[in-house]
Design a protein around this motif. Sequence first.
Motif: not given
Length: 329
Positions: A195, A206-209, A211, A219, A275-278, A281
Amino acid sequence: MARFLVTGGAGYVGSHLVRALVARGDEVVVLDSLRQGHRGAIPAGVELVHAELADRRRVAEVFAAWKFEAVFHFAALSLVGESMREPLRYCVENTANSLSLADAAVQAGVRKFVFSSTAALFGMPKVVPIAEDADLAPASAYGESKLMVEKGLFWADQVHGLRSACLRYFNAAGADAAGGIGEDHDPETHLIPLCIGAALGTRPALTVFGTDYATPDGTCIRDYVHVSDLASAHLAVLPLLEERSLRYNLGNGAGYSVKQVIDSVERIGGRPVPHSFGPRRAGDPAVLVAASDALRRETGWQPRFPALDDIVRTAWAWHEAHPRGYGDR
Ligand code: UFG
């Protein structure tokens, strides 16, 4: 004043313990392969033995050259994802090397051993906060590699009287408030440095793993504990090792979501975190928060940096001042 061996003392958590020991006036010998660690993380006056843990002859020479009050064993591989591609490497480098280090300590007459264990022992916990006596069910080869060490240490206590403290770390974060040392992993996979790097423009967005977790904002929630507080817990357990072996959860007991971490970094840094949302993981539990009451009650340990913003502030200061980390790669 006492003398201590710190394996992995040039690494992230180990170097913060080395600082704390030096500040107390203790003598420290660091054993580090410098594969992940940094020479620049070791203060003047601290002896560095540049060696692999797997080099048993070299390790035996270290125990023959110095007499240690205790061994602090940090040196390890620590990537969950990597452990699922190379599980046997984790068995060799984490389990076998740790147990041969403990064996060398026993042979040399060392009586105390403090081991960096992990919340990954608990796998996908059924109940949070995670109690000290929750079921141990690692969901990765990394977690299993550490659990096997804990089991070996149990028998080393039963048979040889080697007292051990297994400290199950939750999410180590932040940097020494005095400056000079901090987090520098390659590759970096941890949320807070990613971050901050995104905000500073030294790393990609950043990719947020994920949502869609069953958490208030969707998250994942983690228990971030300041690395200097991790270090002080290692000192807090030492007196109890005179009596018995110990197993403790080591966390703050408060959980923050990925979105809350992004908000904190934006607040402290005064810049947006691109950041984006992916997708999720693989292997990430929704919530990992420690119940670490036993450690507090039995040793008097208290975190100096329980608030996420304070943890992030120290991390931000380190990354801003050292955009290339130790600059040795
Ligand atoms: N995350 C993202 N994007 C990223 C990186 C992380 O959204 O680019 C999320 C993760 O999904 C997770 C949270 O941020 O929800 C924290 O992730 P970290 O990788 O920083 O930390 P972990 O909780 O995965 O891992 C930590 C330790 C491991 C230990 C594990 C126990 O770093 O050594 O807890 O499960 F094994």
